[in-house]
Write an enzyme that holds these catalytic residues in place. Structure first.
Site, PDB file in Angstrom:
ATOM      1  N   TRP A  75     -10.417  -8.721   2.737  1.00 40.36           N
ATOM      2  CA  TRP A  75     -11.194  -9.073   1.548  1.00 40.36           C
ATOM      3  C   TRP A  75     -11.216 -10.589   1.318  1.00 40.36           C
ATOM      4  O   TRP A  75     -12.091 -11.103   0.664  1.00 40.36           O
ATOM      5  CB  TRP A  75     -10.581  -8.412   0.310  1.00 40.36           C
ATOM      6  CG  TRP A  75     -10.727  -6.928   0.204  1.00 40.36           C
ATOM      7  CD1 TRP A  75     -11.714  -6.258  -0.480  1.00 40.36           C
ATOM      8  CD2 TRP A  75      -9.873  -5.910   0.749  1.00 40.36           C
ATOM      9  NE1 TRP A  75     -11.508  -4.897  -0.385  1.00 40.36           N
ATOM     10  CE2 TRP A  75     -10.389  -4.649   0.357  1.00 40.36           C
ATOM     11  CE3 TRP A  75      -8.712  -5.934   1.535  1.00 40.36           C
ATOM     12  CZ2 TRP A  75      -9.792  -3.437   0.712  1.00 40.36           C
ATOM     13  CZ3 TRP A  75      -8.119  -4.728   1.904  1.00 40.36           C
ATOM     14  CH2 TRP A  75      -8.657  -3.506   1.494  1.00 40.36           C
ATOM     15  N   HIS A 133       0.535   4.078  -2.845  1.00 44.21           N
ATOM     16  CA  HIS A 133       0.162   5.473  -2.554  1.00 44.21           C
ATOM     17  C   HIS A 133       1.268   6.461  -2.908  1.00 44.21           C
ATOM     18  O   HIS A 133       0.995   7.629  -3.172  1.00 44.21           O
ATOM     19  CB  HIS A 133      -0.269   5.619  -1.090  1.00 44.21           C
ATOM     20  CG  HIS A 133      -1.679   5.185  -0.866  1.00 44.21           C
ATOM     21  ND1 HIS A 133      -2.481   5.670   0.134  1.00 44.21           N
ATOM     22  CD2 HIS A 133      -2.452   4.301  -1.544  1.00 44.21           C
ATOM     23  CE1 HIS A 133      -3.685   5.104   0.069  1.00 44.21           C
ATOM     24  NE2 HIS A 133      -3.681   4.257  -0.932  1.00 44.21           N
ATOM     25  N   ARG A 181       0.825  -1.212   0.000  1.00 46.06           N
ATOM     26  CA  ARG A 181       0.000   0.000   0.000  1.00 46.06           C
ATOM     27  C   ARG A 181       0.865   1.270   0.000  1.00 46.06           C
ATOM     28  O   ARG A 181       0.530   2.257  -0.662  1.00 46.06           O
ATOM     29  CB  ARG A 181      -0.946  -0.005   1.212  1.00 46.06           C
ATOM     30  CG  ARG A 181      -1.982   1.092   1.152  1.00 46.06           C
ATOM     31  CD  ARG A 181      -3.189   0.842   2.042  1.00 46.06           C
ATOM     32  NE  ARG A 181      -4.309   1.631   1.563  1.00 46.06           N
ATOM     33  CZ  ARG A 181      -4.871   2.626   2.247  1.00 46.06           C
ATOM     34  NH1 ARG A 181      -4.429   2.932   3.440  1.00 46.06           N
ATOM     35  NH2 ARG A 181      -5.866   3.306   1.719  1.00 46.06           N
TER      36      ARG A 181
HETATM   37 FE1  CCH Z   1      -6.398  -0.360  -1.635  1.00 43.18          FE
HETATM   38  N1  CCH Z   1      -7.358   0.166   0.094  1.00 43.18           N
HETATM   39  N2  CCH Z   1      -7.665   0.824  -2.684  1.00 43.18           N
HETATM   40  N3  CCH Z   1      -5.352  -0.750  -3.323  1.00 43.18           N
HETATM   41  N4  CCH Z   1      -5.087  -1.416  -0.532  1.00 43.18           N
HETATM   42  C1  CCH Z   1      -7.054  -0.281   1.352  1.00 43.18           C
HETATM   43  C2  CCH Z   1      -6.092  -1.189   1.697  1.00 43.18           C
HETATM   44  C3  CCH Z   1      -5.194  -1.749   0.794  1.00 43.18           C
HETATM   45  C4  CCH Z   1      -8.719   1.524  -2.184  1.00 43.18           C
HETATM   46  C5  CCH Z   1      -9.026   1.706  -0.857  1.00 43.18           C
HETATM   47  C6  CCH Z   1      -8.403   1.034   0.193  1.00 43.18           C
HETATM   48  C7  CCH Z   1      -5.633  -0.289  -4.575  1.00 43.18           C
HETATM   49  C8  CCH Z   1      -6.795   0.384  -4.955  1.00 43.18           C
HETATM   50  C9  CCH Z   1      -7.715   0.900  -4.060  1.00 43.18           C
HETATM   51  C10 CCH Z   1      -4.013  -2.140  -1.047  1.00 43.18           C
HETATM   52  C11 CCH Z   1      -3.516  -2.067  -2.343  1.00 43.18           C
HETATM   53  C12 CCH Z   1      -4.140  -1.394  -3.379  1.00 43.18           C
HETATM   54  C13 CCH Z   1      -7.932   0.353   2.292  1.00 43.18           C
HETATM   55  C14 CCH Z   1      -7.914   0.129   3.798  1.00 43.18           C
HETATM   56  C15 CCH Z   1      -8.766   1.156   1.567  1.00 43.18           C
HETATM   57  C16 CCH Z   1      -9.897   2.011   2.119  1.00 43.18           C
HETATM   58  C17 CCH Z   1      -6.854   1.010   4.475  1.00 43.18           C
HETATM   59  C18 CCH Z   1      -6.814   0.765   5.971  1.00 43.18           C
HETATM   60  O1  CCH Z   1      -7.836   0.994   6.627  1.00 43.18           O
HETATM   61  O2  CCH Z   1      -5.748   0.336   6.471  1.00 43.18           O
HETATM   62  C19 CCH Z   1      -9.483   2.078  -3.276  1.00 43.18           C
HETATM   63  C20 CCH Z   1     -10.738   2.923  -3.141  1.00 43.18           C
HETATM   64  C21 CCH Z   1      -8.882   1.682  -4.425  1.00 43.18           C
HETATM   65  C22 CCH Z   1      -9.379   1.985  -5.783  1.00 43.18           C
HETATM   66  O3  CCH Z   1      -9.107   1.267  -6.722  1.00 43.18           O
HETATM   67  C23 CCH Z   1      -4.542  -0.599  -5.459  1.00 43.18           C
HETATM   68  C24 CCH Z   1      -4.470  -0.207  -6.922  1.00 43.18           C
HETATM   69  C25 CCH Z   1      -3.606  -1.287  -4.716  1.00 43.18           C
HETATM   70  C26 CCH Z   1      -2.265  -1.832  -5.112  1.00 43.18           C
HETATM   71  C27 CCH Z   1      -1.919  -2.169  -6.343  1.00 43.18           C
HETATM   72  C28 CCH Z   1      -3.465  -2.984  -0.008  1.00 43.18           C
HETATM   73  C29 CCH Z   1      -2.318  -3.999  -0.168  1.00 43.18           C
HETATM   74  C30 CCH Z   1      -4.208  -2.740   1.151  1.00 43.18           C
HETATM   75  C31 CCH Z   1      -4.054  -3.403   2.520  1.00 43.18           C
HETATM   76  C32 CCH Z   1      -3.223  -2.557   3.440  1.00 43.18           C
HETATM   77  C33 CCH Z   1      -3.077  -3.140   4.820  1.00 43.18           C
HETATM   78  O4  CCH Z   1      -2.607  -2.396   5.698  1.00 43.18           O
HETATM   79  O5  CCH Z   1      -3.395  -4.300   5.064  1.00 43.18           O
END
Ligand code: CCH
Length: 291
Positions: free
Chosen positions: A187, A48, A44
């Protein structure tokens, strides 16, 4: 003399593989975090850092590592990513020659590969920049929205529908945290292993709106332990995006191939490389080096 040696040090593939290995070993050592791995939050962080890119103004992207500073570090979308940055700090201290911006992307590559994902070819070349290069808030996607928002945000980075769907498969990893995004839960049932389960579950489970005080999110009706965001639902509701979800749900190899290609592009957005596309490296996983 020491200064002279330092100045002439030109890191090569082996040096970056050593940093890869240091990250991979730290991932193994710190299995107390979340579901047993810092891997998802490192992915993440890399996303970002990269996903702020704007193709029209050519601003943002993984060059700069400007999330180290306020205001970017304090943007709502970046809540919780300090955990990932702090995790990498000892590795930066032990290898001061690598830039933060190259390190964060290397960490994303390492995390994906160590969590059994595909190889993501990598090349260094990012330099760190000061806070005047921070991007404005609002460049990353808002999970409460739908497909037109996704098209606008990812279109600004230069990605099409198929690429939006392929990138979304990263949500096989990790979880939402109430104290970060406000959403809650993972998820998939294996949030520290990259698979196509995100697509399979999205299509195969029945999803209903969760009844709770938090933000609008979906819950599977069978176990009530999994979640989907409104933006996750959007990619199966959209007629043009859904066929790609169906393809990746059926074919993990196709997902891995497309995921690797699109993540490689994401991680290189806005970087003024001085090396060519034919000079990317493929790092070996820890397992591949010991077996
Ligand atoms: Fe995402 N993401 N993401 N995401 N994401 C969150 C967590 C992860 C969106 C929203 C969220 C991508 C695209 C999107 C990861 C990778 C990717 C969370 C929870 C949200 C909200 C954050 C929290 O509370 O900690 C949205 C909207 C989009 C739109 O498309 C893409 C692209 C990627 C990478 C290629 C990953 C990995 C996580 C998990 C992080 C964790 O701390 O476990």
């Amino acid at each position: 003399f020491a200064e002279k040696v330092k100045a002439s040090f030109v890191p090569a593939f082996e040096d970056y593989q050593k940093v890869y290995n240091a990250i991979a070993k730290a991932l193994e050592e710190h299995d107390e975090y979340d579901d047993g791995s810092y891997g998802p939050v490192l992915v993440r962080l890399a996303w970002h850092a990269s996903g702020t890119y704007d193709k029209d103004t050519k601003t943002g992207g993984s060059n700069g590592a400007t999330m180290r500073f306020a205001p970017e570090g304090d943007h709502g979308a970046n809540a919780g990513l300090k955990a990932a940055r702090d995790f990498l700090e000892p590795i930066k201290e032990a290898n001061p020659w690598i830039t933060y911006s190259d390190l964060w992307i290397l960490a994303g590559v390492c995390a994906i590969q160590e969590m059994q994902g595909p190889v993501i070819p990598y090349r260094p070349g990012r330099s760190d920049r000061d806070l005047s290069f921070c991007t404005p808030d609002g460049r990353l996607p808002d999970a409460s929205k739908e497909q037109n928002h996704l098209r606008a945000i990812f279109g600004r980075m230069g990605f099409n529908d198929q690429e939006i769907v392929a990138l979304s498969g990263a949500h096989a990893l990790g979880r939402c945290h109430t104290d970060r995004s406000g959403f809650e839960g993972p998820w998939t049932f294996s949030p520290t292993v990259l698979t196509n389960d995100y697509y399979r579950l999205l299509l195969e489970e029945k999803w209903q709106w969760r009844k709770w005080d938090g933000p609008k999110q979906l819950q599977d009706t069978k176990t009530k332990s999994l979640m989907m965001l409104p933006t996750d639902l959007a990619i199966i509701q959209d007629k043009k995006m859904r066929p790609f979800v169906e393809k990746y749900a059926k074919d993990n190899d196709a997902f891995f191939k497309d995921f690797s290609a699109v993540v490689l592009r994401l991680f290189e957005l806005g970087v003024p490389f001085t090396t060519g596309k034919d000079q990317r490296w493929s790092f070996k996983t820890l397992d591949a080096q010991t077996s």
